[in-house]
Motif scaffolding. Sequence first.
Motif, mmCIF file in Angstrom:
data_model
loop_
_atom_site.group_PDB
_atom_site.id
_atom_site.type_symbol
_atom_site.label_atom_id
_atom_site.label_comp_id
_atom_site.label_asym_id
_atom_site.label_seq_id
_atom_site.Cartn_x
_atom_site.Cartn_y
_atom_site.Cartn_z
ATOM 1 N N ASP A 21 27.893 35.978 35.650
ATOM 2 C CA ASP A 21 28.754 36.350 34.523
ATOM 3 C C ASP A 21 28.353 35.567 33.279
ATOM 4 O OD1 ASP A 21 29.658 33.800 35.028
ATOM 5 O OD2 ASP A 21 31.596 34.411 35.857
ATOM 6 N N GLY A 22 29.217 35.608 32.285
ATOM 7 C CA GLY A 22 28.913 34.940 31.028
ATOM 8 C C GLY A 22 28.737 33.444 31.159
ATOM 9 N N GLU A 23 29.314 32.859 32.170
ATOM 10 C CA GLU A 23 29.170 31.415 32.395
ATOM 11 C C GLU A 23 27.817 31.087 33.011
ATOM 12 O OE1 GLU A 23 31.328 29.208 31.489
ATOM 13 O OE2 GLU A 23 33.167 30.368 31.159
ATOM 14 N N TYR A 50 30.247 39.119 42.467
ATOM 15 C CA TYR A 50 30.820 39.577 41.197
ATOM 16 C C TYR A 50 29.716 39.631 40.147
ATOM 17 C CZ TYR A 50 33.443 39.452 36.796
ATOM 18 O OH TYR A 50 33.925 39.728 35.542
ATOM 19 N N SER A 52 29.481 40.647 35.879
ATOM 20 C CA SER A 52 30.170 41.100 34.661
ATOM 21 C C SER A 52 29.155 41.778 33.741
ATOM 22 C CB SER A 52 30.775 39.894 33.937
ATOM 23 O OG SER A 52 29.720 39.128 33.375
ATOM 24 N N SER A 53 29.615 42.155 32.557
ATOM 25 C CA SER A 53 28.709 42.768 31.574
ATOM 26 C C SER A 53 27.575 41.817 31.200
ATOM 27 C CB SER A 53 29.480 43.150 30.310
ATOM 28 O OG SER A 53 30.439 44.129 30.615
ATOM 29 N N ALA A 54 27.888 40.534 31.075
ATOM 30 C CA ALA A 54 26.839 39.557 30.732
ATOM 31 C C ALA A 54 25.804 39.477 31.854
ATOM 32 C CB ALA A 54 27.463 38.188 30.476
ATOM 33 N N ARG A 57 23.601 42.493 31.556
ATOM 34 C CA ARG A 57 22.681 42.356 30.412
ATOM 35 C C ARG A 57 21.474 41.503 30.757
ATOM 36 N NH1 ARG A 57 27.045 42.197 27.124
ATOM 37 N NH2 ARG A 57 27.106 39.929 27.110
ATOM 38 N N LEU A 60 19.011 43.476 32.620
ATOM 39 C CA LEU A 60 18.292 44.369 31.701
ATOM 40 C C LEU A 60 17.200 43.616 30.940
ATOM 41 C CD1 LEU A 60 18.686 47.378 30.910
ATOM 42 C CD2 LEU A 60 20.050 46.606 28.984
ATOM 43 N N ARG A 87 26.376 51.889 39.383
ATOM 44 C CA ARG A 87 26.477 53.334 39.247
ATOM 45 C C ARG A 87 27.170 53.720 37.937
ATOM 46 N NH1 ARG A 87 29.841 57.212 39.586
ATOM 47 N NH2 ARG A 87 31.600 55.875 40.111
ATOM 48 N N ILE A 88 28.303 53.059 37.668
ATOM 49 C CA ILE A 88 29.074 53.389 36.459
ATOM 50 C C ILE A 88 28.244 53.128 35.196
ATOM 51 C CG2 ILE A 88 31.086 52.684 35.074
ATOM 52 C CD1 ILE A 88 32.520 52.169 37.775
ATOM 53 N N SER A 89 27.468 52.059 35.230
ATOM 54 C CA SER A 89 26.701 51.701 34.035
ATOM 55 C C SER A 89 25.351 52.428 33.973
ATOM 56 C CB SER A 89 26.478 50.193 33.995
ATOM 57 O OG SER A 89 25.782 49.795 35.158
ATOM 58 N N GLY A 90 25.046 53.205 34.984
ATOM 59 C CA GLY A 90 23.775 53.935 34.984
ATOM 60 C C GLY A 90 22.576 53.070 35.315
ATOM 61 N N PHE A 91 22.815 51.807 35.677
ATOM 62 C CA PHE A 91 21.685 50.930 36.015
ATOM 63 C C PHE A 91 20.965 51.428 37.269
ATOM 64 C CE2 PHE A 91 21.787 46.639 33.763
ATOM 65 C CZ PHE A 91 22.401 47.160 32.638
ATOM 66 N N ASP B 46 32.965 37.974 27.272
ATOM 67 C CA ASP B 46 32.382 38.717 28.383
ATOM 68 C C ASP B 46 33.421 39.748 28.840
ATOM 69 O OD1 ASP B 46 30.605 39.510 30.325
ATOM 70 O OD2 ASP B 46 30.848 37.744 31.608
ATOM 71 N N LYS B 188 25.901 54.605 28.572
ATOM 72 C CA LYS B 188 26.675 54.165 29.745
ATOM 73 C C LYS B 188 26.455 52.687 30.059
ATOM 74 C CE LYS B 188 26.384 56.672 33.573
ATOM 75 N NZ LYS B 188 25.729 57.522 34.590
ATOM 76 N N ARG B 194 31.011 52.165 26.386
ATOM 77 C CA ARG B 194 31.633 53.239 27.181
ATOM 78 C C ARG B 194 33.098 53.404 26.819
ATOM 79 N NH1 ARG B 194 29.225 50.852 31.597
ATOM 80 N NH2 ARG B 194 31.190 50.168 32.499
#
Lengths: 108, 220
Positions: A21-23, A50, A52-54, A57, A60, A87-91, B46, B188, B194
């Motif tokens: 995560d971000g941490e 877990y 997160s978005s971070a 990223r 990616l 799946r939700i993020s298309g990754f 985040d 997405k 999103r």
Amino acid sequence: MELKLNWSGETLVAQPVGRLDGESAADFERQITEEIGDHSLVVDFAELNYISSAGLRVILVLAKALKARECRLDLCCLSHPIQEVFRISGFDQIMNIHQTRKQALAAD
Amino acid sequence: MNLVQEILLLLLDDEGAPVVAPGPVRLDHALAGAALMDLALRNRIDTDATNLLLLDATPTGEPVLDGVLEEIAASEERSDAKVWLSRLAERSQEIREGALAELIELGILEEKNKRILWVFGSRRYPAVDGRAEREVKLRVMSVLFSDEIPDPRDVAIISLISATGLLSELLSKHDLPRAMERVQQIRKMDLIGREMVSAIQNIEKVVLTAMPPMGAVPHM
């Protein structure tokens, strides 16, 4: 997050434990970048519970950096909740995802 | 340049006139989304499906972003990205005016009083230096028409361009359909992006449902 790093032949295997995560994302990226050189990477998610978005990223960013050096990034052993995030993020459409570490290493 | 500044620049032509008029719902949510996505890229916040978390309250040095960051830091209740988008969209005028002032301060835009003009009120903001805008456009094109892995900033800017309806201005009629599948794939990839698109679609759906069909006589 603890990060286990091992070499399997010419491929670096990174196994994050706990939360990405971000941490922890910057440290995850730094440790891998310091180690990898011009080699391919397998990230084994077996002990990750877990992301997160971070965390997404940083995956990616690593994928882009490796592709620019013509090296592979393969992911394996995603738990169901993490598979769902991918799946939700298309990754799951742009990453090489495998059921097992053996399959991920064989793809390299 | 931050993402709020980038999307505003893209929305203006070299003479300072709006390229498209995204409508208040789209513009408000795009500016809110741009601020949140930029703070996420700077590791100040985040997100996951249920929370938007403060990671670091250290100011960025950019007043508009710092205003948003302060608001998040001061909030006592935990909320998700959707709630924050809606909250910030309500004060998008403040975000827009702050970001335009920053672009003037940076020497990228200048302000000229003229009549008319859409959400920017009665002023025009001609570009002093169009390089920044051209660079963003080139970057977007190279991501859309290749199979390269986008970097997180490209993901954010493509989500914003899509949300504001700028795609049809950036791409030719021939290229637009070819790019749509790729746009949908890329937008997405970022949770805030999103949620931003979803919020816009939901509000527009409600508005459409509330409108009487063409030619219908409203009940008195």
